[in-house]
Design a protein around this motif. Sequence first.
Motif, mmCIF file in Angstrom:
data_model
loop_
_atom_site.group_PDB
_atom_site.id
_atom_site.type_symbol
_atom_site.label_atom_id
_atom_site.label_comp_id
_atom_site.label_asym_id
_atom_site.label_seq_id
_atom_site.Cartn_x
_atom_site.Cartn_y
_atom_site.Cartn_z
ATOM 1 N N PRO A 167 29.389 41.663 28.003
ATOM 2 C CA PRO A 167 30.092 42.688 28.774
ATOM 3 C C PRO A 167 29.122 43.668 29.437
ATOM 4 N N ALA A 168 29.428 44.036 30.660
ATOM 5 C CA ALA A 168 28.592 44.999 31.390
ATOM 6 C C ALA A 168 29.457 46.157 31.867
ATOM 7 N N THR A 169 28.984 47.348 31.613
ATOM 8 C CA THR A 169 29.712 48.537 32.054
ATOM 9 C C THR A 169 28.967 49.171 33.216
ATOM 10 N N VAL A 170 29.682 49.451 34.274
ATOM 11 C CA VAL A 170 29.083 50.100 35.438
ATOM 12 C C VAL A 170 29.400 51.593 35.357
ATOM 13 N N VAL A 171 28.354 52.412 35.398
ATOM 14 C CA VAL A 171 28.554 53.860 35.352
ATOM 15 C C VAL A 171 28.229 54.427 36.727
ATOM 16 N N THR A 172 29.213 55.048 37.308
ATOM 17 C CA THR A 172 29.015 55.582 38.641
ATOM 18 C C THR A 172 29.389 57.062 38.659
ATOM 19 N N GLY A 173 29.079 57.730 39.740
ATOM 20 C CA GLY A 173 29.344 59.170 39.842
ATOM 21 C C GLY A 173 28.230 59.810 40.647
ATOM 22 N N LEU A 233 28.554 52.648 46.330
ATOM 23 C CA LEU A 233 29.948 52.343 46.048
ATOM 24 C C LEU A 233 29.962 51.300 44.949
ATOM 25 N N PRO A 234 30.815 51.468 43.977
ATOM 26 C CA PRO A 234 30.815 50.497 42.884
ATOM 27 C C PRO A 234 31.377 49.129 43.280
ATOM 28 N N GLN A 235 32.208 49.078 44.306
ATOM 29 C CA GLN A 235 32.886 47.815 44.616
ATOM 30 C C GLN A 235 31.937 46.651 44.917
ATOM 31 N N PRO A 236 30.929 46.828 45.789
ATOM 32 C CA PRO A 236 30.029 45.691 46.056
ATOM 33 C C PRO A 236 29.283 45.234 44.812
ATOM 34 N N LEU A 237 28.984 46.166 43.947
ATOM 35 C CA LEU A 237 28.292 45.816 42.715
ATOM 36 C C LEU A 237 29.211 44.982 41.821
ATOM 37 N N VAL A 238 30.434 45.406 41.719
ATOM 38 C CA VAL A 238 31.399 44.657 40.897
ATOM 39 C C VAL A 238 31.569 43.249 41.464
ATOM 40 N N ARG A 239 31.593 43.164 42.774
ATOM 41 C CA ARG A 239 31.736 41.863 43.434
ATOM 42 C C ARG A 239 30.576 40.932 43.068
ATOM 43 N N ALA A 240 29.408 41.486 42.873
ATOM 44 C CA ALA A 240 28.226 40.678 42.558
ATOM 45 C C ALA A 240 28.383 39.911 41.251
ATOM 46 N N PHE A 241 29.294 40.346 40.424
ATOM 47 C CA PHE A 241 29.510 39.649 39.160
ATOM 48 C C PHE A 241 30.229 38.319 39.342
ATOM 49 N N ASN A 242 30.686 38.065 40.558
ATOM 50 C CA ASN A 242 31.276 36.758 40.851
ATOM 51 C C ASN A 242 30.226 35.758 41.319
#
Length: 356
Positions: free
Chosen positions: A6-12, A106-115
């Motif tokens: 599991p990976a947690t992305v911390v943004t802010g 933006l967290p979205q492109p990073l989350v997408r990279a997990f695909n």
Amino acid sequence: MPAKIPATVVTGFLGAGKTTLIRHMLQNAEGKKIALIINEFGDLGVDGDILKGCGEETCTEDDIVELSNGCICCTVADDFIPTMEQLLARDDKPDHIVIETSGLALPQPLVRAFNWPGISTKVTVDGVVTVVDGRAVHDGQFAHNVAAVDAQRAQDENLDHETPLSELFEDQVACADMIVVNKTDLLNEEEAGALTSRLKSESRDGVQVVKTAMGALPVDVLLGQGIGAEADLASRHEIHHHHHHDDEDDHDHDHDHAHEHGHDEFESFIVARGEVTDANAFAEQVADTIRANNILRLKGFVAVAGKPMRLTLQAVGPRVDTYFDQPFGDAARETRLVVIGEAGLDHAAITAALQK
Ligand SMILES: Nc1nc2c(ncn2[C@@H]2O[C@H](COP(=O)(O)OP(=O)(O)OP(=O)(O)O)[C@@H](O)[C@H]2O)c(=O)[nH]1
């Protein structure tokens, strides 16, 4: 196939308290081996040094990887993916990966990279945690030092310099699985409550909003959300749509009355019971109990009548996941659940609702 890490992305935003929160987490990791990926932003690697200096066995220098080629969302293929692959190729695999993004990515492109092939089979996004500077957001500034955020933006040509901070903020909120309202020491009870309700209304359903100071959240609250965000990108709008919240009066109704000034404490307790007759019905019962009592996390094992295997139950907010994991064997066939939430949980009501 081994379980995915599991990976947690911390943004802010800059200064919201991400590093403080991660440092607290590493110091209270309770034996979990956490690898950190830090996306520093062309600066001096300060966060990395702060974190490496934490002196905990659980965070040796090797466990901290810094990306420094600018904004993580623009350099996913060149920088983030290879780093991730290296981390995953190690013999000594981490139990959990935490990725601290620089304040503007933006967290979205990073989350997408997990695909990405090769990544998607080995890692899953446990959840996106958005840390907000409670004082600054309450005051409508979004960041404590707006000039510093602007300077950071100006440094990277890949970044769009036009989008107002308010919209970047809304993107961060839209992508969050958990929103941490930090710096509650700088807010009074009423302000903290109003901000919490506002963020709840602006985020997706089921997103948890927790208040803290100095990022002092239990690891159990932060990690283990099990969201699988990479499979759920569509719900995390990148393009900002204006929502009108003209129901200011409602704020009074769902006001979270903090029990004390400043930051909230968390608590956990165990509820035991005998077998349940129907696993699905019990999962519903758990979800109802969570909703009615503002429970953050609930997890444990359930004995289901007629089933030799124990049922593992994990709930984040009202989302309850269950699966049969292993036979009880010689262990007592009982149900044991750990309930976690902000201090002030109604133990009697929760216990009764779960023992029904
Ligand atoms: N008053 C107060 N200050 C805090 C709190 N949490 C963090 N800070 C301070 O706020 C500043 C920024 O905190 P960091 O943890 O470095 O913030 P960050 O989000 O990692 O910021 P960058 O790494 O610069 O993007 C530091 O001086 C912290 O000590 C809090 O709850 N209350």
